[in-house]
Design an enzyme around this catalytic site. Structure first.
Site, PDB file in Angstrom:
ATOM      1  N   SER A  96       0.838  -1.203   0.000  1.00 50.89           N
ATOM      2  CA  SER A  96       0.000   0.000   0.000  1.00 50.89           C
ATOM      3  C   SER A  96       0.874   1.254   0.000  1.00 50.89           C
ATOM      4  N   LEU A 136      -8.878  11.287  -2.353  1.00 45.56           N
ATOM      5  CA  LEU A 136     -10.046  11.273  -3.247  1.00 45.56           C
ATOM      6  C   LEU A 136     -11.322  10.992  -2.436  1.00 45.56           C
ATOM      7  N   THR A 137     -11.279   9.920  -1.631  1.00 53.06           N
ATOM      8  CA  THR A 137     -12.482   9.457  -0.922  1.00 53.06           C
ATOM      9  C   THR A 137     -12.946  10.464   0.123  1.00 53.06           C
ATOM     10  N   ASP A 341      -8.162 -21.487   8.366  1.00 59.14           N
ATOM     11  CA  ASP A 341      -8.957 -22.603   8.873  1.00 59.14           C
ATOM     12  C   ASP A 341      -8.111 -23.871   9.019  1.00 59.14           C
ATOM     13  N   GLU A 368      -9.596   1.082  -3.594  1.00 60.48           N
ATOM     14  CA  GLU A 368      -9.324   1.105  -5.050  1.00 60.48           C
ATOM     15  C   GLU A 368     -10.491   0.526  -5.844  1.00 60.48           C
TER      16      GLU A 368
HETATM   17  P1  TGC Z   1     -17.509   7.628 -15.593  1.00 61.44           P
HETATM   18  O1  TGC Z   1     -18.593   8.446 -16.200  1.00 61.44           O
HETATM   19  O2  TGC Z   1     -17.489   6.176 -15.841  1.00 61.44           O
HETATM   20  O3  TGC Z   1     -16.083   8.245 -15.974  1.00 61.44           O
HETATM   21  C1  TGC Z   1     -15.773   9.609 -15.796  1.00 61.44           C
HETATM   22  C2  TGC Z   1     -14.557   9.917 -16.669  1.00 61.44           C
HETATM   23  O4  TGC Z   1     -13.426   9.135 -16.237  1.00 61.44           O
HETATM   24  C3  TGC Z   1     -12.978   8.237 -17.292  1.00 61.44           C
HETATM   25  N1  TGC Z   1     -12.658   6.941 -16.652  1.00 61.44           N
HETATM   26  C4  TGC Z   1     -11.415   6.509 -16.462  1.00 61.44           C
HETATM   27  N2  TGC Z   1     -10.243   7.031 -16.803  1.00 61.44           N
HETATM   28  C5  TGC Z   1      -9.117   6.346 -16.464  1.00 61.44           C
HETATM   29  N3  TGC Z   1      -9.158   5.183 -15.784  1.00 61.44           N
HETATM   30  C6  TGC Z   1     -10.348   4.641 -15.405  1.00 61.44           C
HETATM   31  N4  TGC Z   1     -10.365   3.490 -14.707  1.00 61.44           N
HETATM   32  C7  TGC Z   1     -11.536   5.302 -15.745  1.00 61.44           C
HETATM   33  N5  TGC Z   1     -12.859   5.038 -15.538  1.00 61.44           N
HETATM   34  C8  TGC Z   1     -13.533   6.063 -16.109  1.00 61.44           C
HETATM   35  C9  TGC Z   1     -14.159   8.132 -18.228  1.00 61.44           C
HETATM   36  O5  TGC Z   1     -13.749   7.808 -19.535  1.00 61.44           O
HETATM   37  C10 TGC Z   1     -14.749   9.534 -18.136  1.00 61.44           C
HETATM   38  O6  TGC Z   1     -13.901  10.394 -18.897  1.00 61.44           O
HETATM   39  P2  TGC Z   1     -14.540  11.639 -19.726  1.00 61.44           P
HETATM   40  O7  TGC Z   1     -13.385  12.226 -20.465  1.00 61.44           O
HETATM   41  O8  TGC Z   1     -15.603  11.026 -20.592  1.00 61.44           O
HETATM   42  O9  TGC Z   1     -15.123  12.564 -18.694  1.00 61.44           O
HETATM   43  O10 TGC Z   1     -17.562   7.899 -14.024  1.00 61.44           O
HETATM   44  P3  TGC Z   1     -18.649   7.488 -12.951  1.00 61.44           P
HETATM   45  O11 TGC Z   1     -18.905   8.686 -12.101  1.00 61.44           O
HETATM   46  O12 TGC Z   1     -19.812   6.784 -13.620  1.00 61.44           O
HETATM   47  O13 TGC Z   1     -17.885   6.441 -12.017  1.00 61.44           O
HETATM   48  C11 TGC Z   1     -17.442   5.259 -12.457  1.00 61.44           C
HETATM   49  C12 TGC Z   1     -16.899   4.432 -11.283  1.00 61.44           C
HETATM   50  C13 TGC Z   1     -17.987   4.007 -10.318  1.00 61.44           C
HETATM   51  C14 TGC Z   1     -16.279   3.194 -11.912  1.00 61.44           C
HETATM   52  C15 TGC Z   1     -15.827   5.246 -10.522  1.00 61.44           C
HETATM   53  O14 TGC Z   1     -16.399   6.319  -9.837  1.00 61.44           O
HETATM   54  C16 TGC Z   1     -15.064   4.396  -9.556  1.00 61.44           C
HETATM   55  O15 TGC Z   1     -14.087   3.761  -9.953  1.00 61.44           O
HETATM   56  N6  TGC Z   1     -15.425   4.376  -8.236  1.00 61.44           N
HETATM   57  C17 TGC Z   1     -14.625   3.732  -7.210  1.00 61.44           C
HETATM   58  C18 TGC Z   1     -13.819   4.779  -6.479  1.00 61.44           C
HETATM   59  C19 TGC Z   1     -12.484   4.266  -6.036  1.00 61.44           C
HETATM   60  O16 TGC Z   1     -11.966   3.302  -6.523  1.00 61.44           O
HETATM   61  N7  TGC Z   1     -11.880   4.971  -5.104  1.00 61.44           N
HETATM   62  C20 TGC Z   1     -10.555   4.655  -4.713  1.00 61.44           C
HETATM   63  C21 TGC Z   1      -9.963   5.756  -3.860  1.00 61.44           C
HETATM   64  S1  TGC Z   1      -8.215   5.676  -3.714  1.00 61.44           S
HETATM   65  C22 TGC Z   1      -7.890   4.338  -2.793  1.00 61.44           C
HETATM   66  O17 TGC Z   1      -8.706   3.565  -2.455  1.00 61.44           O
HETATM   67  C23 TGC Z   1      -6.479   4.171  -2.450  1.00 61.44           C
HETATM   68  S2  TGC Z   1      -6.087   2.781  -1.534  1.00 61.44           S
HETATM   69  C24 TGC Z   1      -4.424   2.983  -1.565  1.00 61.44           C
HETATM   70  C25 TGC Z   1      -3.633   1.905  -0.985  1.00 61.44           C
HETATM   71  O18 TGC Z   1      -3.422   1.946   0.244  1.00 61.44           O
HETATM   72  O19 TGC Z   1      -3.127   1.055  -1.756  1.00 61.44           O
HETATM   73  P1  FAD Z   2     -19.252   2.847   0.036  1.00 58.95           P
HETATM   74  O1  FAD Z   2     -18.970   3.488  -1.265  1.00 58.95           O
HETATM   75  O2  FAD Z   2     -20.203   3.517   0.957  1.00 58.95           O
HETATM   76  O3  FAD Z   2     -19.758   1.364  -0.233  1.00 58.95           O
HETATM   77  C1  FAD Z   2     -20.446   0.595   0.764  1.00 58.95           C
HETATM   78  C2  FAD Z   2     -20.911  -0.716   0.132  1.00 58.95           C
HETATM   79  O4  FAD Z   2     -21.847  -0.433  -0.909  1.00 58.95           O
HETATM   80  C3  FAD Z   2     -19.792  -1.522  -0.514  1.00 58.95           C
HETATM   81  O5  FAD Z   2     -19.994  -2.890  -0.274  1.00 58.95           O
HETATM   82  C4  FAD Z   2     -19.951  -1.233  -2.004  1.00 58.95           C
HETATM   83  O6  FAD Z   2     -19.475  -2.279  -2.828  1.00 58.95           O
HETATM   84  C5  FAD Z   2     -21.473  -1.121  -2.102  1.00 58.95           C
HETATM   85  N1  FAD Z   2     -21.909  -0.338  -3.239  1.00 58.95           N
HETATM   86  C6  FAD Z   2     -21.525   0.899  -3.604  1.00 58.95           C
HETATM   87  N2  FAD Z   2     -22.152   1.307  -4.722  1.00 58.95           N
HETATM   88  C7  FAD Z   2     -22.973   0.289  -5.084  1.00 58.95           C
HETATM   89  C8  FAD Z   2     -23.894   0.088  -6.155  1.00 58.95           C
HETATM   90  N3  FAD Z   2     -24.098   1.020  -7.080  1.00 58.95           N
HETATM   91  N4  FAD Z   2     -24.564  -1.082  -6.206  1.00 58.95           N
HETATM   92  C9  FAD Z   2     -24.353  -2.043  -5.264  1.00 58.95           C
HETATM   93  N5  FAD Z   2     -23.503  -1.908  -4.228  1.00 58.95           N
HETATM   94  C10 FAD Z   2     -22.822  -0.755  -4.146  1.00 58.95           C
HETATM   95  N6  FAD Z   2      -9.228   6.454  -0.481  1.00 58.95           N
HETATM   96  C11 FAD Z   2      -8.427   7.438  -0.968  1.00 58.95           C
HETATM   97  O7  FAD Z   2      -8.888   8.365  -1.636  1.00 58.95           O
HETATM   98  N7  FAD Z   2      -7.080   7.419  -0.726  1.00 58.95           N
HETATM   99  C12 FAD Z   2      -6.483   6.450   0.005  1.00 58.95           C
HETATM  100  O8  FAD Z   2      -5.259   6.454   0.189  1.00 58.95           O
HETATM  101  C13 FAD Z   2      -7.316   5.409   0.550  1.00 58.95           C
HETATM  102  N8  FAD Z   2      -6.763   4.447   1.339  1.00 58.95           N
HETATM  103  C14 FAD Z   2      -7.583   3.554   1.980  1.00 58.95           C
HETATM  104  C15 FAD Z   2      -7.063   2.676   2.917  1.00 58.95           C
HETATM  105  C16 FAD Z   2      -7.889   1.787   3.603  1.00 58.95           C
HETATM  106  C17 FAD Z   2      -7.327   0.887   4.662  1.00 58.95           C
HETATM  107  C18 FAD Z   2      -9.283   1.759   3.314  1.00 58.95           C
HETATM  108  C19 FAD Z   2     -10.194   0.794   4.017  1.00 58.95           C
HETATM  109  C20 FAD Z   2      -9.814   2.618   2.371  1.00 58.95           C
HETATM  110  C21 FAD Z   2      -8.985   3.537   1.704  1.00 58.95           C
HETATM  111  N9  FAD Z   2      -9.514   4.471   0.803  1.00 58.95           N
HETATM  112  C22 FAD Z   2      -8.707   5.456   0.279  1.00 58.95           C
HETATM  113  C23 FAD Z   2     -10.957   4.554   0.599  1.00 58.95           C
HETATM  114  C24 FAD Z   2     -11.521   3.458  -0.290  1.00 58.95           C
HETATM  115  O9  FAD Z   2     -11.208   3.692  -1.629  1.00 58.95           O
HETATM  116  C25 FAD Z   2     -13.035   3.413  -0.052  1.00 58.95           C
HETATM  117  O10 FAD Z   2     -13.244   2.873   1.240  1.00 58.95           O
HETATM  118  C26 FAD Z   2     -13.744   2.589  -1.108  1.00 58.95           C
HETATM  119  O11 FAD Z   2     -13.696   3.206  -2.365  1.00 58.95           O
HETATM  120  C27 FAD Z   2     -15.236   2.345  -0.729  1.00 58.95           C
HETATM  121  O12 FAD Z   2     -15.853   3.537  -0.363  1.00 58.95           O
HETATM  122  P2  FAD Z   2     -16.697   3.609   1.007  1.00 58.95           P
HETATM  123  O13 FAD Z   2     -15.830   3.112   2.109  1.00 58.95           O
HETATM  124  O14 FAD Z   2     -17.236   4.982   1.136  1.00 58.95           O
HETATM  125  O15 FAD Z   2     -17.872   2.575   0.815  1.00 58.95           O
END
Ligand code: TGC
Ligand code: FAD
Length: 388
Positions: A96, A136-137, A341, A368
């Protein structure tokens, strides 16, 4: 019966790697064996990220390893995947740290930053002297970042940022935060420095997962950021989503390492444990479970290698990354649970690795993009219908 087959690499995936990729895997793997595995269980117990490993990781070229120049190693993406795999064989917290530093902070500066920003930040980040985090989140909607409430308003040559971010890896140990905020021109990225007035962080405690990793909340109260700290080359959600694509790519490789560590532990344990007058691994059911783990790890390895080929050929699509992240993290989480387990009561303590990996993978399957989000990305590709 002796065999030439490597139990953790049944299809000899190593034979598909170049000399440089093998060298990277070997050197990081040795470092993980010598420096990470002896200390990481106790660090997880103490809920501490092992900060003293950062200079060693930098020395090994792990930060921004795919970036050309600026003191970075300039490796290909298959090598980056192997780095993630070896780090995660130690602990997901370590992978991470490297994912956030490399894919979520150095990548956007390199891809979307000005030359001045690259020169100012990238060399120090490669050396591990400057730590980054990625905001981002937000607490109300992680899966739906488009609904973020953090805003940046233009004020002369500066921007004023207000809002908050939640669950941010490295948040309270970071020198800079890549912060995504709504502006009149759509979502934009800003480099917020830790000592900018109005910026505060708070470490999240009592985590039962990723305990050897720092997770924090970030708060922005009228934080004044110069326009020179805005990432000038991207606007809209595709900015942060491109960073996620890079990090998710690495996360598709990482959990193979966790699963290998768990399988190795289960093989060792069941070979020694004697119940009903025979070792546990002499039972058909145990062998069937071990064989099934091996099948799933092998499949994940082949998925990862193909992902690497596509990424290195610059042909990788987000849907392919979603399928790989979903498949490979699910594979590892299920295997970690099954290995836990097999160890019986012994499996519930962190004397053994399975429960630590299992708990870590609960975060990996959530961050992610949750498993459900990746399933919906694949569903959208198949049907053409957005079901989010
Ligand atoms: P959508 O309308 O699908 O797309 C908006 C614009 O983004 C482009 N796009 C992408 N570009 C690059 N890579 C991708 N994977 C892309 N997916 C979409 C898309 O082409 C569009 O571009 P444009 O030019 O047409 O505007 O967007 P949406 O609002 O419908 O959302 C799609 C969805 C649900 C897949 C997206 O919001 C999503 O991936 N949600 C999950 C959020 C997430 O993953 N958060 C992670 C936060 S960071 C984190 O967790 C770090 S953990 C770090 C660690 O410790 O390792
Ligand atoms: P929610 O979005 O509220 O989701 C709750 C539940 O609803 C999930 O089970 C999900 O799958 C489900 N759900 C959501 N939408 C739908 C749908 N349309 N239909 C059916 N089910 C759905 N974020 C950053 O930006 N930067 C970081 O560095 C980062 N690091 C992290 C480190 C850790 C240890 C953790 C736990 C999280 C981190 N995150 C980070 C945030 C992470 O990306 C979010 O927790 C993740 O994207 C889910 O968002 P949420 O927790 O708000 O859950």
């Amino acid at each position: 019966m002796s065999s030439q087959i490597d139990k953790l690499d049944i299809f000899d995936v190593k034979a598909l790697l170049s000399e440089e990729e093998l060298m990277v895997q070997d050197s990081i793997g040795r470092w993980v064996d010598e420096r990470v595995i002896p200390i990481i269980g106790p660090a997880f117990d103490r809920h501490e990220f092992p900060m003293d490993l950062i200079p060693e990781m930098a020395e090994l070229g792990l930060f921004g390893s795919t970036i050309q120049g600026y003191g970075c190693a300039g490796l290909n993406y298959t090598a980056y995947g192997l780095i993630c795999q070896e780090l995660e064989r130690g602990d997901s917290g370590l992978r991470s740290f490297a994912s956030v530093q490399s894919s979520l902070c150095m990548f956007p500066i390199d891809a979307f930053g000005s030359e001045a920003q690259k020169e100012r930040w990238l060399p120090g980040m490669a050396q591990g002297d400057i730590i980054g985090c990625f905001g981002l989140t937000e607490s109300h909607a992680g899966s739906d970042p488009a609904s973020m409430k953090t805003v940046a308003k233009k004020d002369g040559d500066d921007w004023i940022i207000n809002g908050s971010k939640m669950w941010i890896t490295n948040g309270s140990i970071a020198d800079i935060a890549i912060v995504w905020a709504q502006t009149e021109d759509g979502i934009q990225g800003f480099i917020v420095e830790k000592d900018m007035p109005g910026f505060a962080t708070e470490t999240i405690h009592r985590k039962m997962s990723l305990r050897a990793s720092v997770t924090s909340a970030l708060f922005f109260d009228d934080v004044r950021v110069p326009d020179a700290n805005r990432l000038p080359k991207v606007k809209g959600l595709k900015g942060p989503l491109s960073c996620l694509s890079n990090a998710r790519y690495g996360i598709s490789w990482g959990p193979i390492g966790s699963a290998q560590a768990c399988l190795q532990e289960a093989l060792d344990y069941t070979a020694e444990r004697v119940l009903f007058d025979r070792t546990l691994d002499s039972n058909q059911i145990i062998q069937q479970k071990l064989a099934d783990m091996s099948r799933r790890i092998t499949t994940a390895q082949l998925v990862a290698v193909r992902l690497g080929q596509l990424k290195d050929a610059d042909q990788l699509q987000p849907t392919q990354i979603s399928l790989a992240k979903w498949n490979n993290v699910r594979m590892a989480l299920d295997i970690a649970r099954e290995c836990r387990d097999m160890l019986g009561g012994a499996g519930i303590t962190t004397e053994h690795v399975a429960i630590r990996h299992m708990l870590n993978l609960e975060s990996v399957i959530t961050y992610e993009g949750t498993e459900t989000i990746h399933q919906l990305v694949v569903g959208r590709e198949l049907t053409g219908k957005n079901a989010f």
